[in-house]
Write an enzyme that holds these catalytic residues in place. Sequence first.
Site, PDB file in Angstrom:
ATOM      1  N   GLY A 131     -41.369  16.382  10.651  1.00 31.39           N
ATOM      2  CA  GLY A 131     -41.361  15.419  11.744  1.00 31.39           C
ATOM      3  C   GLY A 131     -42.409  14.334  11.697  1.00 31.39           C
ATOM      4  CD  GLU A 169     -39.147  23.766   8.084  1.00 33.41           C
ATOM      5  OE1 GLU A 169     -38.441  22.938   8.702  1.00 33.41           O
ATOM      6  OE2 GLU A 169     -38.985  24.978   8.171  1.00 33.41           O
ATOM      7  N   GLY A 197     -40.600  15.936   5.406  1.00 35.03           N
ATOM      8  CA  GLY A 197     -39.736  15.213   4.484  1.00 35.03           C
ATOM      9  C   GLY A 197     -40.195  13.768   4.411  1.00 35.03           C
ATOM     10  NE  ARG A 198     -38.893   9.925   9.342  1.00 30.77           N
ATOM     11  CZ  ARG A 198     -37.651   9.489   9.610  1.00 30.77           C
ATOM     12  NH1 ARG A 198     -37.250   8.337   9.173  1.00 30.77           N
ATOM     13  NH2 ARG A 198     -36.819  10.232  10.339  1.00 30.77           N
ATOM     14  NE  ARG A 220     -33.957   6.284   8.300  1.00 31.72           N
ATOM     15  CZ  ARG A 220     -34.782   5.667   9.094  1.00 31.72           C
ATOM     16  NH1 ARG A 220     -35.227   4.468   8.796  1.00 31.72           N
ATOM     17  NH2 ARG A 220     -35.174   6.243  10.198  1.00 31.72           N
ATOM     18  CE1 TYR A 248     -30.142   8.572  12.650  1.00 33.59           C
ATOM     19  CE2 TYR A 248     -30.732   7.514  10.600  1.00 33.59           C
ATOM     20  CZ  TYR A 248     -30.277   8.615  11.284  1.00 33.59           C
ATOM     21  OH  TYR A 248     -29.973   9.751  10.600  1.00 33.59           O
ATOM     22  CB  CYS A 287     -14.732  -4.209   4.759  1.00 33.16           C
ATOM     23  SG  CYS A 287     -14.527  -5.027   3.184  1.00 33.16           S
ATOM     24  CD  GLU A 288     -17.208  -0.007   8.935  1.00 38.30           C
ATOM     25  OE1 GLU A 288     -17.524  -0.070  10.146  1.00 38.30           O
ATOM     26  OE2 GLU A 288     -16.517   0.898   8.454  1.00 38.30           O
ATOM     27  CE1 TYR A 322     -33.915  13.181   6.182  1.00 37.35           C
ATOM     28  CE2 TYR A 322     -35.861  11.961   6.864  1.00 37.35           C
ATOM     29  CZ  TYR A 322     -35.203  13.156   6.693  1.00 37.35           C
ATOM     30  OH  TYR A 322     -35.817  14.335   7.013  1.00 37.35           O
TER      31      TYR A 322
HETATM   32  N1  LLP Z   1     -37.154  20.736   8.916  1.00 39.22           N
HETATM   33  C1  LLP Z   1     -35.965  20.718   9.543  1.00 39.22           C
HETATM   34  C2  LLP Z   1     -35.398  21.982  10.034  1.00 39.22           C
HETATM   35  C3  LLP Z   1     -35.280  19.504   9.730  1.00 39.22           C
HETATM   36  O1  LLP Z   1     -34.116  19.487  10.360  1.00 39.22           O
HETATM   37  C4  LLP Z   1     -35.852  18.301   9.245  1.00 39.22           C
HETATM   38  C5  LLP Z   1     -35.179  17.013   9.410  1.00 39.22           C
HETATM   39  C6  LLP Z   1     -37.095  18.372   8.567  1.00 39.22           C
HETATM   40  C7  LLP Z   1     -37.717  19.614   8.434  1.00 39.22           C
HETATM   41  C8  LLP Z   1     -37.781  17.171   7.995  1.00 39.22           C
HETATM   42  O2  LLP Z   1     -38.070  16.236   8.958  1.00 39.22           O
HETATM   43  P1  LLP Z   1     -39.014  14.986   8.611  1.00 39.22           P
HETATM   44  O3  LLP Z   1     -40.353  15.523   8.229  1.00 39.22           O
HETATM   45  O4  LLP Z   1     -38.367  14.248   7.502  1.00 39.22           O
HETATM   46  O5  LLP Z   1     -39.039  14.206   9.861  1.00 39.22           O
HETATM   47  N2  LLP Z   1     -31.705  10.948   8.807  1.00 39.22           N
HETATM   48  C9  LLP Z   1     -32.722  10.748   9.803  1.00 39.22           C
HETATM   49  C10 LLP Z   1     -33.699  11.894   9.857  1.00 39.22           C
HETATM   50  C11 LLP Z   1     -33.031  13.227  10.105  1.00 39.22           C
HETATM   51  C12 LLP Z   1     -33.999  14.397  10.074  1.00 39.22           C
HETATM   52  C13 LLP Z   1     -33.272  15.701  10.142  1.00 39.22           C
HETATM   53  N3  LLP Z   1     -34.079  16.869  10.013  1.00 39.22           N
HETATM   54  C14 LLP Z   1     -33.410   9.411   9.544  1.00 39.22           C
HETATM   55  O6  LLP Z   1     -33.006   8.687   8.646  1.00 39.22           O
HETATM   56  O7  LLP Z   1     -34.315   9.035  10.289  1.00 39.22           O
END
Ligand code: LLP
Length: 442
Positions: A263, A297, A299-300, A336, A340, A366-367, A395
Amino acid sequence: MGEGVLTVTEAGRSNFDRRALFDDGGLGRRDGALMMGGVRLTDIAEQVGTPTFVYNADSIRARYRALDAALAPMPHRICFAVKANSNLAVLRVLRDLGAGADIVSVGELRRALAAGFDAASIVFSGVGKTVGELETAAALGVGHINVESIEELDLLMQVASKAPNRIEVGIRVNPAVTADTHPYISTGQGGIKFGVPTDRVLEAARRISEHPHLELGVLAMHLGSQLLDPRPYREGIERLLGLLAQIRAAGIGSIRALDIGGGLGIRYRDEAPLSPEQLAEVITPLLGPTGLRILLEPGRYLVGSAGVLLTSVLYRKHSGGKEFMIVDAGMNDLVRPSHYQAYHDIVELEERGRPESTVDVVGPVCETGDFMALGRSLPGLVAGEHLALLGAGAYGFVMSSNYNSRGRAAEVLVDGARWATVRPRETAEELYRSEIAAPFPQ
Ligand code: LLP
């Protein structure tokens, strides 16, 4: 996509200091050329073509090390959320740093293993795991499986009865904490599909601990994505600790780790994201005294700023009193902005000092909703010149599609002064290779 969205303008929004954004991604200018590490991005655009995602290994490493150092006072493991960027070369950079992986499908599990992650360092999350996925995860020995409902637990109990080894289980709790982010990516409040509601956690814990082949090792949460404020983490952790106390009071003492999810937000424009030190300042006083291992966990945070999407201008067009810059990256490449209404900064690869004007940067799909930016102030680029969309490392490629039968973009990894294509551009033939044109004999 409503009309309202398409009339949004970003007046003034490009007038912010880009330095921090560049620093986050290891970007800079040399003689006007946009550099990633020691590599001139125009060289990549010219040799690989566009659209192309480019990732900076050094900035991924710097982010990982900063988070790892901030958490050093507690036993911890950073499990990279593979969904953010699942290219094997990116996974390998993180594995080499000692990261674990957070996965949500067998596809991601296979990728993580292919990139060399140890099965025991993998966390299996996700709200809709199939019986086949649970069986595969059990057979391959993933570190632990986070269950998200009592119903999933029922299924896991059946799978575990036939599994050769004990399976470590986490309960992903829905802590009913609201995070201030886009509603599509807020995942910790009540009334949404994620996690076991707090009033059923104890029941889940009892059932896991009574099962001969299951072990309750972890309490988990994930509150949402692109979080900029420590409050949800504090509130969520407080709820997890309350539940931990209840579970222990019920005589279940097996929990060895708390998984506080991902997150952590990043800078797309002028946000002030939480630094690892600020996060640690909030969570360490709460989590440190438990002595438990802390799992994250992200990601981003690890890969978002480390990636750009290179694109080329195809046409300039004036229509209906507006100016359009039609580029070769579409919503199928980076969804994105349209999905969003996300802001991605856009910069020219070669600075030419041309005056800025307000344009809609749109793709070839085409959108009407196929846009990268609306009402953006950009220098006057002409057809054939290149742009970079920043903050495209998370993402981006992973959410891309073949809509309009467009092959997915190429991916490149930059490491210092070196670069390599780590996934070639998909060809048209690859898209229909497995299709059967005439399935019925005449
Ligand atoms: N753990 C779980 C259980 C998750 O569902 C997610 C993300 C993460 C970790 C990693 O979250 P992060 O650290 O990346 O915020 N596609 C969207 C983001 C969707 C995130 C879904 N879950 C975007 O482009 O903003």
